[in-house]
Design an enzyme around this catalytic site. Structure first.
Site, PDB file in Angstrom:
ATOM      1  N   TYR A 153    -130.422  43.797  -7.448  1.00  9.06           N
ATOM      2  CA  TYR A 153    -130.009  43.739  -6.275  1.00  9.06           C
ATOM      3  C   TYR A 153    -129.372  41.498  -5.585  1.00  9.06           C
ATOM      4  O   TYR A 153    -128.849  41.433  -5.763  1.00  9.06           O
ATOM      5  CB  TYR A 153    -129.954  44.357  -5.679  1.00  9.06           C
ATOM      6  CG  TYR A 153    -129.018  44.903  -4.351  1.00  9.06           C
ATOM      7  CD1 TYR A 153    -127.259  44.940  -5.378  1.00  9.06           C
ATOM      8  CD2 TYR A 153    -128.706  44.608  -3.194  1.00  9.06           C
ATOM      9  CE1 TYR A 153    -125.919  44.778  -4.667  1.00  9.06           C
ATOM     10  CE2 TYR A 153    -127.530  44.320  -2.217  1.00  9.06           C
ATOM     11  CZ  TYR A 153    -126.842  44.506  -3.140  1.00  9.06           C
ATOM     12  OH  TYR A 153    -126.035  44.085  -1.744  1.00  9.06           O
ATOM     13  N   GLU A 204    -120.367  50.068   1.400  1.00 11.52           N
ATOM     14  CA  GLU A 204    -121.395  49.768   2.425  1.00 11.52           C
ATOM     15  C   GLU A 204    -120.237  51.053   3.577  1.00 11.52           C
ATOM     16  O   GLU A 204    -120.981  50.968   4.391  1.00 11.52           O
ATOM     17  CB  GLU A 204    -119.829  48.035   2.871  1.00 11.52           C
ATOM     18  CG  GLU A 204    -120.914  47.592   2.202  1.00 11.52           C
ATOM     19  CD  GLU A 204    -122.225  46.419   2.111  1.00 11.52           C
ATOM     20  OE1 GLU A 204    -122.523  48.043   3.160  1.00 11.52           O
ATOM     21  OE2 GLU A 204    -122.653  46.354   1.800  1.00 11.52           O
ATOM     22  N   TRP A 227    -129.024  50.569   3.172  1.00 11.37           N
ATOM     23  CA  TRP A 227    -128.314  49.868   2.004  1.00 11.37           C
ATOM     24  C   TRP A 227    -128.964  50.614   1.289  1.00 11.37           C
ATOM     25  O   TRP A 227    -128.784  50.319  -0.267  1.00 11.37           O
ATOM     26  CB  TRP A 227    -127.931  48.384   1.804  1.00 11.37           C
ATOM     27  CG  TRP A 227    -127.272  47.540   0.752  1.00 11.37           C
ATOM     28  CD1 TRP A 227    -127.871  47.630  -0.549  1.00 11.37           C
ATOM     29  CD2 TRP A 227    -126.234  48.289   0.040  1.00 11.37           C
ATOM     30  NE1 TRP A 227    -127.113  46.667  -1.677  1.00 11.37           N
ATOM     31  CE2 TRP A 227    -125.813  47.684  -1.650  1.00 11.37           C
ATOM     32  CE3 TRP A 227    -124.924  49.374   1.090  1.00 11.37           C
ATOM     33  CZ2 TRP A 227    -124.580  47.704  -1.674  1.00 11.37           C
ATOM     34  CZ3 TRP A 227    -124.042  49.001  -0.275  1.00 11.37           C
ATOM     35  CH2 TRP A 227    -123.938  48.889  -1.689  1.00 11.37           C
TER      36      TRP A 227
END
Length: 193
Positions: free
Chosen positions: A18, A40, A48
């Site tokens: 990522y 988000e 996250w």
């Protein structure tokens, strides 16, 4: 030779991929930006990393984050999503995605440049390249994220505070907050002594 990455990256190959392949790379596709912004929002109060590990589950549960399908969700679909262990099961966040899909459609109809053009306008259409020496210097919000948050809230979006907007701006490449020594940095590091 070991690559130097931002210090927030852990050792999970999914997280490394990522960081290396997505985070901070300029994203201009309306639908991908919508998905990222919704994820988000799902992160609020969580990490996250938690959301990233569930990203495929979110994509499946929310019909690939297709706003045209999401705006049709009713209470039965909300209840189904509340039972889905592959996502964050928070009723307010789930309903927020439905509301946000409606706002997405409105923005695409009314704003020149569609959703991407509208969001990128908060940084003047060009990535902001910061020069933070360490993670402690990186702010949680900026004037641009404040403006984005206020504008999206005025349009009716949910789970769109300034901190969420700044994390979104970083992730979507509107802001380059890669560490000065990170190999993903878009400009060469200028380290002052």
């Amino acid at each position: 030779m070991e690559l130097t990455r931002c210090d927030w990256v852990n050792t999970d190959p999914v997280y490394i991929a990522y960081h290396d392949e997505e985070w901070g790379k300029p994203l201009t596709d309306d639908l991908k930006l919508f998905e990222l912004l919704m994820l988000e929002g799902m992160q609020a109060g969580l990490s996250w990393y938690t959301v990233l590990k569930k990203r495929e589950g979110f994509r499946e549960a929310f019909d690939g984050f297709d706003p045209e399908k999401i705006v049709l969700y009713g209470e039965d679909k909300v209840e189904e999503l509340m039972q889905n262990v592959g996502i964050v099961r928070n009723r307010l966040k789930i309903k927020g995605v439905i509301t946000n899909a409606q706002v997405y459609q409105q923005i695409c109809r009314e704003e020149e440049g569609g959703f991407a053009g509208y969001l990128w306008s908060f940084v003047g259409g060009t990535p902001v390249v910061n020069h933070w020496k360490n993670r402690a210097e990186v702010p949680a919000t900026t004037p641009q994220s404040d403006q984005m948050s206020k504008a999206l809230k005025r349009k009716g979006m949910k789970f769109i505070g300034s901190t969420i907007c700044y994390a979104f701006m970083q992730a979507s490449g509107m802001v380059d907050d890669h560490a000065l020594d990170c190999f993903c940095r878009s400009t060469p590091a200028v380290i002052e002594s």
